[in-house]
Design a protein around this motif. Structure first.
Motif, PDB file in Angstrom:
ATOM      1  N   MET A   1       0.838  -1.198   0.000  1.00 59.46           N
ATOM      2  CA  MET A   1       0.000   0.000   0.000  1.00 59.46           C
ATOM      3  C   MET A   1       0.874   1.250   0.000  1.00 59.46           C
ATOM      4  N   PRO A   2       0.569   2.244  -0.831  1.00 57.38           N
ATOM      5  CA  PRO A   2       1.363   3.477  -0.855  1.00 57.38           C
ATOM      6  C   PRO A   2       1.387   4.152   0.517  1.00 57.38           C
ATOM      7  N   ASP A   3       2.392   4.977   0.719  1.00 55.14           N
ATOM      8  CA  ASP A   3       2.600   5.584   2.034  1.00 55.14           C
ATOM      9  C   ASP A   3       1.599   6.691   2.343  1.00 55.14           C
ATOM     10  N   LEU A   4       1.248   7.486   1.332  1.00 58.37           N
ATOM     11  CA  LEU A   4       0.422   8.669   1.560  1.00 58.37           C
ATOM     12  C   LEU A   4      -0.660   8.796   0.502  1.00 58.37           C
ATOM     13  N   VAL A   5      -1.719   9.498   0.867  1.00 60.03           N
ATOM     14  CA  VAL A   5      -2.703  10.004  -0.092  1.00 60.03           C
ATOM     15  C   VAL A   5      -2.733  11.513   0.079  1.00 60.03           C
ATOM     16  N   VAL A   6      -2.497  12.240  -1.015  1.00 66.58           N
ATOM     17  CA  VAL A   6      -2.529  13.699  -0.951  1.00 66.58           C
ATOM     18  C   VAL A   6      -3.718  14.197  -1.774  1.00 66.58           C
ATOM     19  N   PHE A   7      -4.335  15.272  -1.291  1.00 64.38           N
ATOM     20  CA  PHE A   7      -5.569  15.760  -1.918  1.00 64.38           C
ATOM     21  C   PHE A   7      -5.520  17.273  -2.039  1.00 64.38           C
ATOM     22  N   LYS A   8      -5.838  17.727  -3.267  1.00 65.47           N
ATOM     23  CA  LYS A   8      -5.895  19.176  -3.512  1.00 65.47           C
ATOM     24  C   LYS A   8      -6.632  19.413  -4.828  1.00 65.47           C
ATOM     25  N   ASP A   9      -7.410  20.468  -4.893  1.00 61.23           N
ATOM     26  CA  ASP A   9      -8.138  20.832  -6.118  1.00 61.23           C
ATOM     27  C   ASP A   9      -8.982  19.671  -6.641  1.00 61.23           C
ATOM     28  N   ASN A  10      -9.640  18.988  -5.711  1.00 68.62           N
ATOM     29  CA  ASN A  10     -10.532  17.877  -6.056  1.00 68.62           C
ATOM     30  C   ASN A  10      -9.817  16.710  -6.730  1.00 68.62           C
ATOM     31  N   GLN A  11      -8.537  16.586  -6.487  1.00 70.98           N
ATOM     32  CA  GLN A  11      -7.780  15.458  -7.032  1.00 70.98           C
ATOM     33  C   GLN A  11      -7.006  14.767  -5.911  1.00 70.98           C
ATOM     34  N   ALA A  12      -7.053  13.455  -5.915  1.00 75.58           N
ATOM     35  CA  ALA A  12      -6.315  12.658  -4.935  1.00 75.58           C
ATOM     36  C   ALA A  12      -5.233  11.858  -5.657  1.00 75.58           C
ATOM     37  N   HIS A  13      -4.109  11.667  -4.949  1.00 72.30           N
ATOM     38  CA  HIS A  13      -2.985  10.929  -5.538  1.00 72.30           C
ATOM     39  C   HIS A  13      -2.390   9.987  -4.505  1.00 72.30           C
ATOM     40  N   PHE A  14      -2.116   8.767  -4.959  1.00 72.38           N
ATOM     41  CA  PHE A  14      -1.325   7.850  -4.143  1.00 72.38           C
ATOM     42  C   PHE A  14       0.136   8.267  -4.240  1.00 72.38           C
ATOM     43  N   ILE A  15       0.812   8.360  -3.104  1.00 79.94           N
ATOM     44  CA  ILE A  15       2.232   8.715  -3.080  1.00 79.94           C
ATOM     45  C   ILE A  15       3.010   7.599  -2.394  1.00 79.94           C
ATOM     46  N   GLU A  16       3.953   7.023  -3.115  1.00 81.78           N
ATOM     47  CA  GLU A  16       4.890   6.051  -2.550  1.00 81.78           C
ATOM     48  C   GLU A  16       6.225   6.763  -2.353  1.00 81.78           C
ATOM     49  N   VAL A  17       6.687   6.848  -1.111  1.00 78.79           N
ATOM     50  CA  VAL A  17       7.920   7.568  -0.805  1.00 78.79           C
ATOM     51  C   VAL A  17       9.087   6.584  -0.722  1.00 78.79           C
ATOM     52  N   LYS A  18      10.152   6.902  -1.411  1.00 79.24           N
ATOM     53  CA  LYS A  18      11.349   6.070  -1.387  1.00 79.24           C
ATOM     54  C   LYS A  18      12.576   6.944  -1.137  1.00 79.24           C
ATOM     55  N   PHE A  19      13.571   6.348  -0.505  1.00 81.51           N
ATOM     56  CA  PHE A  19      14.862   7.017  -0.355  1.00 81.51           C
ATOM     57  C   PHE A  19      15.929   6.171  -1.022  1.00 81.51           C
ATOM     58  N   ARG A  20      16.770   6.819  -1.827  1.00 77.71           N
ATOM     59  CA  ARG A  20      17.913   6.165  -2.439  1.00 77.71           C
ATOM     60  C   ARG A  20      19.104   7.109  -2.339  1.00 77.71           C
ATOM     61  N   ALA A  21      20.148   6.646  -1.692  1.00 78.68           N
ATOM     62  CA  ALA A  21      21.334   7.489  -1.542  1.00 78.68           C
ATOM     63  C   ALA A  21      21.938   7.849  -2.892  1.00 78.68           C
ATOM     64  N   ASN A  22      21.825   6.914  -3.869  1.00 81.92           N
ATOM     65  CA  ASN A  22      22.420   7.176  -5.191  1.00 81.92           C
ATOM     66  C   ASN A  22      21.493   7.959  -6.108  1.00 81.92           C
ATOM     67  N   GLY A  23      20.263   8.213  -5.666  1.00 83.76           N
ATOM     68  CA  GLY A  23      19.345   9.020  -6.461  1.00 83.76           C
ATOM     69  C   GLY A  23      18.790   8.320  -7.675  1.00 83.76           C
ATOM     70  N   CYS A  24      18.774   6.988  -7.673  1.00 88.78           N
ATOM     71  CA  CYS A  24      18.301   6.220  -8.833  1.00 88.78           C
ATOM     72  C   CYS A  24      17.111   5.338  -8.456  1.00 88.78           C
ATOM     73  N   PHE A  25      16.195   5.171  -9.420  1.00 88.29           N
ATOM     74  CA  PHE A  25      15.032   4.320  -9.183  1.00 88.29           C
ATOM     75  C   PHE A  25      14.515   3.811 -10.523  1.00 88.29           C
ATOM     76  N   LYS A  26      14.222   2.495 -10.555  1.00 87.39           N
ATOM     77  CA  LYS A  26      13.723   1.875 -11.779  1.00 87.39           C
ATOM     78  C   LYS A  26      12.563   0.952 -11.454  1.00 87.39           C
ATOM     79  N   LEU A  27      11.931   0.412 -12.485  1.00 88.01           N
ATOM     80  CA  LEU A  27      10.719  -0.392 -12.314  1.00 88.01           C
ATOM     81  C   LEU A  27      10.933  -1.572 -11.380  1.00 88.01           C
ATOM     82  N   SER A  28      12.046  -2.263 -11.518  1.00 90.53           N
ATOM     83  CA  SER A  28      12.284  -3.460 -10.700  1.00 90.53           C
ATOM     84  C   SER A  28      12.429  -3.146  -9.215  1.00 90.53           C
TER      85      SER A  28
END
Length: 223
Positions: free
Chosen positions: A124-151
């Motif tokens: 389950m995503p970490d957060l749900v944010v809501f503004k201007d009648n729109q909601a978004h699932f937010i998954e928060v990740k930390f990577r020291a190298n600043g990289c992220f891919k599908l896998s």
């Protein structure tokens, strides 16, 4: 007549000393006693032992590699808190989602369970944010190298939150990519320009994002 055993003069007792010899002998003993150095009084030695070592707790250095799970969990929680506060400052209503917040106590029940429902709950995503009648699932990740891919989020091709946005925090930047974009082969790299402030989904304040990037640098500079 009794004689002094020293000078032969008169004395009252046989085998004794006359007055002069007696006086002389006693005077010499007094002088000897007076000249004899007095023994120094013994000083009581304290038996208290002092530990000169520093407090072991202060000396102890945390070896983060000894418990990698807790270490990574802590980094993730810090990143999640920073992103949560960032969206609040950007004027969003922010709701903690995620397994721990939505279904308290289920984490232990799902230990070892690998069916579809259990896997979906865990992811389950970490957060749900809501503004201007729109909601978004937010998954928060930390990577020291600043990289992220599908896998990094969908190893088996069964990630259930197809409309989620992944917000990646590193030691220098806060970037964002949608799950759909990851499926298209796009990635977050050290040099990519998919910054959170450039997302069309958010009317964001870039100066505020830079402020939180500085917070991230302070928190994660030694990671």
């Amino acid at each position: 007549m009794a004689e002094c055993i020293t000078c032969g003069g008169y004395t009252k007792f046989n085998g004794g000393l006359c007055y002069k010899c007696y006086k002389k002998e006693n005077n010499s003993e007094d002088v000897a006693v007076a000249e004899k150095p007095k023994a120094k009084p013994k000083t009581k030695t304290s038996t208290t032992k002092f530990d000169n070592t520093k407090d072991s707790a202060a000396q102890k250095t945390i070896d983060v590699t000894t418990n990698n799970f807790n270490y990574n969990l802590t980094k993730g929680r810090i990143a999640e808190t920073l992103i949560e506060r960032l969206f609040v400052d950007l004027g969003f209503q922010v709701f903690q989602y995620g397994m721990e917040n939505t279904i308290p106590g289920i984490k232990d029940l799902l230990r070892g369970v690998k069916d579809d429902v259990a896997m979906n709950i865990r992811r389950m995503p970490d957060l749900v944010v809501f503004k201007d009648n729109q909601a978004h699932f937010i998954e928060v990740k930390f990577r020291a190298n600043g990289c992220f891919k599908l896998s990094d989020i969908d190893k088996n091709g069964d990630y259930p939150y197809q409309n989620a946005l992944i917000v990646l925090m590193s030691k220098k930047h806060i970037k964002c990519i949608s799950f759909e974009e990851l499926q298209e082969g796009k990635e977050i790299t050290e040099t990519s320009r998919n910054y959170l402030g450039n997302r069309k989904e958010f009317d964001t304040d870039k100066d505020k994002i830079i402020e939180y990037c500085n917070y991230a640098v302070k928190f994660f500079q030694h990671v």
